[in-house]
Design a protein around this motif. Structure first.
Motif, PDB file in Angstrom:
ATOM      1  N   ASP A   1      27.492  31.557  26.460  1.00 49.41           N
ATOM      2  CA  ASP A   1      26.814  32.032  27.678  1.00 49.41           C
ATOM      3  C   ASP A   1      27.100  31.102  28.864  1.00 49.41           C
ATOM      4  OD1 ASP A   1      25.429  29.771  26.993  1.00 49.41           O
ATOM      5  OD2 ASP A   1      23.450  30.618  27.400  1.00 49.41           O
TER       6      ASP A   1
ATOM      7  N   ARG B   1      29.220  31.049  31.325  1.00 48.26           N
ATOM      8  CA  ARG B   1      29.347  31.631  32.669  1.00 48.26           C
ATOM      9  C   ARG B   1      27.991  32.032  33.237  1.00 48.26           C
ATOM     10  NH1 ARG B   1      34.032  33.582  30.512  1.00 48.26           N
ATOM     11  NH2 ARG B   1      33.020  35.483  29.827  1.00 48.26           N
ATOM     12  N   ASP B   2      27.102  32.513  32.359  1.00 45.95           N
ATOM     13  CA  ASP B   2      25.761  32.884  32.850  1.00 45.95           C
ATOM     14  C   ASP B   2      25.004  31.672  33.366  1.00 45.95           C
ATOM     15  OD1 ASP B   2      26.128  35.546  32.310  1.00 45.95           O
ATOM     16  OD2 ASP B   2      25.460  35.333  30.223  1.00 45.95           O
TER      17      ASP B   2
ATOM     18  N   ARG C   1      26.519  31.189  36.973  1.00 45.68           N
ATOM     19  CA  ARG C   1      26.737  32.389  37.796  1.00 45.68           C
ATOM     20  C   ARG C   1      25.987  32.351  39.132  1.00 45.68           C
ATOM     21  NH1 ARG C   1      28.501  37.334  35.924  1.00 45.68           N
ATOM     22  NH2 ARG C   1      28.399  36.559  33.791  1.00 45.68           N
ATOM     23  N   LYS C   2      24.823  31.719  39.118  1.00 52.23           N
ATOM     24  CA  LYS C   2      23.966  31.752  40.317  1.00 52.23           C
ATOM     25  C   LYS C   2      24.153  30.529  41.227  1.00 52.23           C
ATOM     26  CE  LYS C   2      21.318  35.512  39.522  1.00 52.23           C
ATOM     27  NZ  LYS C   2      22.425  36.288  38.976  1.00 52.23           N
TER      28      LYS C   2
ATOM     29  N   ILE D   1      36.688  30.726  33.607  1.00 47.34           N
ATOM     30  CA  ILE D   1      35.767  30.804  34.750  1.00 47.34           C
ATOM     31  C   ILE D   1      36.426  31.593  35.886  1.00 47.34           C
ATOM     32  CG2 ILE D   1      34.558  29.465  36.523  1.00 47.34           C
ATOM     33  CD1 ILE D   1      34.310  27.201  34.388  1.00 47.34           C
TER      34      ILE D   1
ATOM     35  N   PHE E   1      35.072  35.447  37.127  1.00 45.50           N
ATOM     36  CA  PHE E   1      34.403  35.292  38.416  1.00 45.50           C
ATOM     37  C   PHE E   1      35.279  35.807  39.566  1.00 45.50           C
ATOM     38  CE2 PHE E   1      31.098  31.704  37.367  1.00 45.50           C
ATOM     39  CZ  PHE E   1      30.393  32.620  36.606  1.00 45.50           C
TER      40      PHE E   1
ATOM     41  N   ASN F   1      36.266  33.410  45.440  1.00 43.96           N
ATOM     42  CA  ASN F   1      35.910  34.820  45.326  1.00 43.96           C
ATOM     43  C   ASN F   1      35.469  35.201  46.741  1.00 43.96           C
ATOM     44  OD1 ASN F   1      33.134  36.744  44.702  1.00 43.96           O
ATOM     45  ND2 ASN F   1      35.111  37.414  43.998  1.00 43.96           N
TER      46      ASN F   1
ATOM     47  N   LYS G   1      30.692  37.503  45.418  1.00 44.44           N
ATOM     48  CA  LYS G   1      29.886  38.098  44.343  1.00 44.44           C
ATOM     49  C   LYS G   1      29.642  37.054  43.256  1.00 44.44           C
ATOM     50  CE  LYS G   1      31.597  42.802  44.577  1.00 44.44           C
ATOM     51  NZ  LYS G   1      32.852  43.365  44.120  1.00 44.44           N
ATOM     52  N   PHE G   2      30.549  36.097  43.163  1.00 47.35           N
ATOM     53  CA  PHE G   2      30.472  35.029  42.161  1.00 47.35           C
ATOM     54  C   PHE G   2      30.695  33.699  42.874  1.00 47.35           C
ATOM     55  CE2 PHE G   2      32.293  38.775  40.084  1.00 47.35           C
ATOM     56  CZ  PHE G   2      31.416  38.939  39.026  1.00 47.35           C
TER      57      PHE G   2
END
Ligand code: ATP
Length: 358
Positions: free
Chosen positions: A60, A62-63, A66-67, A94, A98, A268, A272-273
Motif C-alpha cells: 500500500d 503508494r496510498d 498519494r495525498k 511511483i 502517479f 504530474n 491529480k497525484f
C-alpha cells in the motif's frame, strides 16, 4: 501558516545522505521565508527494505504518499539486487501509476563550475530537457520466453500512444514558450524507427501549429549528441523519448560539470497525484558513507519542488544561495575537483539562505 507535506524517500546509497541534507535546506528556506513550513514524512523504502520484505516498498506504499504535496526522492539501487528490480520496484512504481509523465531536467553551468567543454561561455549552455516519462521504451511491454534453452527470446516493445505523445509535446512547447529563447528541439530517430518515431514527428508538427511564437527544429538522437558538444548555444528546450532523454540528460549533466549537480522533476502536470523531485544521479556506492557526495543536485531539485508548490520567491532565494556556494571553489566536493564535504556544502547553503543578500 501554510504547511506542505513532503514524503521523503531517501532510497539507497548516497540517496540517504543527500536527502537528509535536502530536508535541512528546505527547513532553512521555510524559516527564512516565514510564511510556510514543511511537514516531512520519512519512508525507508529501497534496497534494505527489499532485503527484509522481498519488495522495494509496501503493497500500500503508494496510498501512503498519494495525498502528499510532493515527494523528495534520493536514489534506488543496491549492489546485491539487480538494477531492473530496484528501478521498477520503487522509482518507476511511483512515477508510472502517479502519471508523472513529464520529466524535466534543467542543465546549466553554475557559477564557479568548469564545464568539460573547453570553450563554453557563461549562458551558452542553458537547457531544459523534457523526458517523456510514462511510455516509449520504458512502457514495460515485452517478455522473455524459453529461458535456458537455445531458443531463448526476449522483447522490449517501445510503445507510443497518440495521447501520450500529444501531452508531452504540448508540455514541451508550453515550457519552451515560457523561456526567453522560445525554441524547442524535438529529438527523434524516425529514420530507423519508422513507426512510432514517425508518429512522434507528425504529432510534433501538429502541436507546433498551436505555438506560432515558438521556433522548433528536429534532430536525430545520434546527431543530437554531437550538437550538444559542438554547438551547445544553439539549444534551449529539448524534448525526447524516455530512453533518448535518459541518455542525453546524463551527457548534459556531465557537460554541466558533474552528475552530482543535476536535478530533475517528475511532474504530474494535472496535479491529480503528487510530483516527485530527485537528483539525477544514482546510489553511487563507490562514495557511499564517505561524506563526500555532492548534495547540489538534491538542493536544485528542492528549488524545483518549491516552484511546483507555488513558493516562487523561496525557490529563487534557494537557487541564489546554491549559486553563491558553487561560485566558491573551496566549497566544491571531490566530483568537482575540490575537497569539501557534503556537510560543508549544506552548512554553506543554509548560511547563504540566511545571509544578508538572500
Ligand atoms: P545507480 O546504479 O543507482 O544508477 P551508479 O553508481 O551506477 O548508481 P551514479 O550514482 O549515477 O551511478 O553515478 C556514477 C558515478 O558518478 C558514481 O559512481 C560517483 O562516483 C559519481 N557521482 C554520482 N553522483 C554523485 C554525487 N552526488 N556526488 C559525487 N559523485 C557522484
Amino acid at each position: 501558516m501554510k504547511t506542505y507535506s513532503i514524503a521523503a524517500i531517501p532510497g539507497d546509497g548516497i540517496g540517504t545522505e543527500v536527502v537528509a541534507c535536502g530536508l535541512q535546506v528546505l527547513d532553512a528556506i521555510a524559516k527564512r521565508d516565514g510564511s510556510f513550513k514543511f511537514k516531512f514524512d520519512h519512508f525507508d523504502w529501497g534496497g534494505e527494505y527489499y532485503k527484509k520484505h522481498g519488495r522495494m516498498m509496501p503493497v500500500d506504499g503508494r496510498d501512503q504518499i498519494r495525498k502528499h504535496d510532493a515527494i523528495l526522492f534520493g536514489s534506488a539501487g543496491h549492489p546485491e539486487i539487480p538494477d531492473h528490480i530496484t528501478l521498477w520496484g520503487l522509482r518507476l512504481a511511483i512515477c508510472q501509476p502517479f502519471d508523472q509523465y513529464a520529466n524535466v531536467r534543467p542543465t546549466r553551468v553554475l557559477p564557479g563550475i568548469t564545464s568539460p567543454l573547453r570553450n563554453v561561455k557563461d549562458k551558452e549552455l542553458d537547457w531544459v530537457i523534457v523526458r517523456e516519462n510514462s511510455e516509449g521504451e520504458y512502457a514495460g511491454v515485452g517478455g522473455r520466453v524459453h529461458q535456458g534453452s537455445p531458443l531463448e527470446a526476449a522483447t522490449d516493445v517501445a510503445m507510443f500512444t497518440r495521447p501520450g505523445v500529444e501531452r508531452i509535446m504540448r508540455f514541451a512547447f508550453r515550457l519552451a514558450q515560457s523561456r526567453p529563447r522560445k525554441h524547442l528541439t524535438v529529438v527523434t530517430k524516425s529514420n530507423a524507427q519508422r513507426h512510432a518515431m514517425v508518429m512522434w514527428d507528425e504529432i510534433a508538427t501538429e502541436v507546433a501549429a498551436g505555438f506560432k511564437d515558438v521556433t522548433w527544429d528536429k534532430m536525430l538522437v545520434d546527431a543530437m549528441t554531437v550538437r550538444m558538444v559542438m554547438r551547445p548555444e544553439t539549444l534551449d528546450t529539448i524534448v525526447a523519448t524516455n530512453l533518448h532523454a535518459d541518455i542525453l540528460s546524463d551527457l548534459a549533466a556531465a557537460l554541466a560539470g558533474s552528475l552530482g549537480i543535476a536535478p530533475t522533476a517528475n511532474l504530474n502536470p494535472e496535479r491529480k497525484f503528487p510530483s516527485m523531485f530527485e537528483p539525477i544521479h544514482g546510489s553511487a556506492f563507490d562514495i557511499m558513507g564517505k561524506g563526500v557526495a555532492n548534495p547540489i543536485g538534491t538542493f536544485w531539485s528542492a528549488v524545483m519542488m518549491l516552484d511546483h508548490v507555488g513558493e516562487r520567491v523561496a525557490a529563487g532565494r534557494l537557487m541564489r544561495a546554491i549559486e553563491r556556494v558553487t561560485a566558491d571553489k573551496r566549497l566544491h566536493t571531490p566530483d568537482l575537483g575540490g575537497t569539501a564535504r557534503t556537510a560543508d556544502v549544506t552548512a554553506a547553503v543554509v548560511d547563504a539562505i540566511h545571509g544578508a543578500n538572500a
